[in-house]
Design a protein around this motif. Sequence first.
Motif, PDB file in Angstrom:
ATOM      1  N   UNK A 136      14.040   7.437  21.774  1.00 27.57           N
ATOM      2  CA  UNK A 136      14.697   7.103  23.044  1.00 27.57           C
ATOM      3  C   UNK A 136      13.865   6.141  23.884  1.00 27.57           C
ATOM      4  N   UNK A 137      12.585   5.986  23.538  1.00 25.52           N
ATOM      5  CA  UNK A 137      11.701   5.095  24.296  1.00 25.52           C
ATOM      6  C   UNK A 137      11.480   3.764  23.591  1.00 25.52           C
ATOM      7  N   UNK A 138      11.962   3.657  22.366  1.00 22.52           N
ATOM      8  CA  UNK A 138      11.544   2.565  21.483  1.00 22.52           C
ATOM      9  C   UNK A 138      12.536   1.414  21.442  1.00 22.52           C
ATOM     10  N   UNK A 149      -7.072  -7.517  22.209  1.00 22.25           N
ATOM     11  CA  UNK A 149      -5.889  -7.556  23.071  1.00 22.25           C
ATOM     12  C   UNK A 149      -5.772  -6.268  23.887  1.00 22.25           C
ATOM     13  N   UNK A 150      -5.139  -6.372  25.042  1.00 18.67           N
ATOM     14  CA  UNK A 150      -4.795  -5.174  25.793  1.00 18.67           C
ATOM     15  C   UNK A 150      -3.723  -4.396  25.039  1.00 18.67           C
ATOM     16  N   UNK A 151      -3.831  -3.076  25.062  1.00 21.89           N
ATOM     17  CA  UNK A 151      -2.856  -2.226  24.379  1.00 21.89           C
ATOM     18  C   UNK A 151      -1.582  -2.177  25.216  1.00 21.89           C
ATOM     19  N   UNK A 152      -0.499  -2.682  24.653  1.00 19.93           N
ATOM     20  CA  UNK A 152       0.775  -2.704  25.371  1.00 19.93           C
ATOM     21  C   UNK A 152       1.709  -1.594  24.930  1.00 19.93           C
ATOM     22  N   UNK A 153       1.354  -0.910  23.839  1.00 16.32           N
ATOM     23  CA  UNK A 153       2.200   0.160  23.347  1.00 16.32           C
ATOM     24  C   UNK A 153       1.806   0.540  21.936  1.00 16.32           C
ATOM     25  N   UNK A 154       2.691   1.275  21.272  1.00 17.91           N
ATOM     26  CA  UNK A 154       2.426   1.749  19.917  1.00 17.91           C
ATOM     27  C   UNK A 154       3.593   1.390  19.008  1.00 17.91           C
ATOM     28  N   UNK A 155       3.311   1.395  17.713  1.00 13.29           N
ATOM     29  CA  UNK A 155       4.286   0.981  16.710  1.00 13.29           C
ATOM     30  C   UNK A 155       4.566   2.114  15.733  1.00 13.29           C
ATOM     31  N   UNK A 189      10.450  -1.741  12.129  1.00 13.78           N
ATOM     32  CA  UNK A 189      10.038  -0.490  12.754  1.00 13.78           C
ATOM     33  C   UNK A 189      10.471  -0.470  14.195  1.00 13.78           C
ATOM     34  N   UNK A 190       9.699   0.221  15.015  1.00 15.14           N
ATOM     35  CA  UNK A 190      10.011   0.255  16.432  1.00 15.14           C
ATOM     36  C   UNK A 190       8.722   0.155  17.243  1.00 15.14           C
ATOM     37  N   UNK A 191       8.878  -0.306  18.472  1.00 16.05           N
ATOM     38  CA  UNK A 191       7.761  -0.461  19.401  1.00 16.05           C
ATOM     39  C   UNK A 191       8.028   0.390  20.627  1.00 16.05           C
ATOM     40  N   UNK A 192       7.027   1.195  21.008  1.00 16.66           N
ATOM     41  CA  UNK A 192       7.141   2.055  22.182  1.00 16.66           C
ATOM     42  C   UNK A 192       6.206   1.509  23.257  1.00 16.66           C
ATOM     43  N   UNK A 193       6.729   0.901  24.327  1.00 18.42           N
ATOM     44  CA  UNK A 193       5.860   0.362  25.383  1.00 18.42           C
ATOM     45  C   UNK A 193       5.034   1.462  26.039  1.00 18.42           C
ATOM     46  N   UNK A 194       3.793   1.134  26.365  1.00 17.46           N
ATOM     47  CA  UNK A 194       2.877   2.126  26.930  1.00 17.46           C
ATOM     48  C   UNK A 194       3.400   2.689  28.249  1.00 17.46           C
ATOM     49  N   UNK A 243       6.489   3.120  29.240  1.00 18.80           N
ATOM     50  CA  UNK A 243       7.559   4.094  28.993  1.00 18.80           C
ATOM     51  C   UNK A 243       6.983   5.409  28.486  1.00 18.80           C
ATOM     52  N   UNK A 244       6.013   5.297  27.578  1.00 14.39           N
ATOM     53  CA  UNK A 244       5.412   6.503  27.011  1.00 14.39           C
ATOM     54  C   UNK A 244       4.658   7.283  28.082  1.00 14.39           C
ATOM     55  N   UNK A 245       3.907   6.588  28.926  1.00 14.66           N
ATOM     56  CA  UNK A 245       3.157   7.267  29.991  1.00 14.66           C
ATOM     57  C   UNK A 245       4.094   7.974  30.962  1.00 14.66           C
ATOM     58  N   UNK A 246       5.206   7.326  31.308  1.00 12.19           N
ATOM     59  CA  UNK A 246       6.171   7.952  32.214  1.00 12.19           C
ATOM     60  C   UNK A 246       6.778   9.197  31.578  1.00 12.19           C
ATOM     61  N   UNK A 247       7.090   9.104  30.287  1.00  9.38           N
ATOM     62  CA  UNK A 247       7.675  10.247  29.588  1.00  9.38           C
ATOM     63  C   UNK A 247       6.685  11.402  29.481  1.00  9.38           C
ATOM     64  N   UNK A 248       5.401  11.084  29.316  1.00  6.05           N
ATOM     65  CA  UNK A 248       4.376  12.129  29.219  1.00  6.05           C
ATOM     66  C   UNK A 248       4.285  12.932  30.515  1.00  6.05           C
ATOM     67  N   UNK A 249       4.464  12.267  31.650  1.00  2.00           N
ATOM     68  CA  UNK A 249       4.412  12.965  32.931  1.00  2.00           C
ATOM     69  C   UNK A 249       5.650  13.827  33.145  1.00  2.00           C
ATOM     70  N   UNK A 250       6.778  13.404  32.592  1.00  2.00           N
ATOM     71  CA  UNK A 250       8.032  14.122  32.805  1.00  2.00           C
ATOM     72  C   UNK A 250       8.235  15.258  31.812  1.00  2.00           C
ATOM     73  N   UNK A 251       7.692  15.104  30.606  1.00  2.00           N
ATOM     74  CA  UNK A 251       7.965  16.072  29.541  1.00  2.00           C
ATOM     75  C   UNK A 251       6.669  16.410  28.805  1.00  2.00           C
TER      76      UNK A 251
END
Length: 217
Positions: free
Chosen positions: A13-15, A31-37, A90-95, A97-105
């Motif tokens: 849902x984040x990807x 490079x700066x980490x922008x997300x995960x793959x 594959x898919x890319x999960x922006x950091x 979005x992931x950080x926001x989801x970690x705080x919510x769930x």
Amino acid sequence: MREVLGHRCPFPTLATKIAVNKGRHLYHQGDLVEGAYSLATGLVALERVDENGELVILKILHRGAFFPCADLLGSGTHESAGRALTDVTGCFVPAERLNAALHEDPSMGLALLKLSSAEIRENEDAIFRLCSTDLPDRVLSTLNSLANESGERASNGDLSLTLPISWRDLAAMVGTGPEVISRLLRRLAGSGRLSFRGRHVTLHAANSRQGTPPSYS
């Protein structure tokens, strides 16, 4: 990590879906980490430039990999580069979005910890194999792993592939030099374990099942 994920994206849902052509970088060292793959198809090399300016492949990622967990949770920069050895999807999960989801769930945090733990175990297993198995077995194991992902199996059980990396890169992965790899390949070919022409390799199934392998020292 496949035991954790199978071949699916862990955070669908984040990807955003991605496709990367062979030879292109997903990210560069520093490079700066922008997300995960999350890797659905293809092969990705994690590589790093050492203190002598040499490019070394640390690890080859297969479908099912979610990466780079350590960089995502660490300093915020990529310690290594990610390069597509084949066409990749594959898919890319922006950091963010992931950080926001970690705080919510909180369950998202647990899932990420499990993925990080799987990455650590894989790295430990790679170090263990490098320290505990002899060179011929390391070479054959690496070739077999690559062939299972990107090669073809003949009716007699032989596995064939065109190596997606150079022999020099393979030598670095298994902890030796290109001259040693060259001599070892000739010995493995002479014993019937494999045959090769350039970077096209065939692993012979019949000989791989025949008892204890010969000594190559």
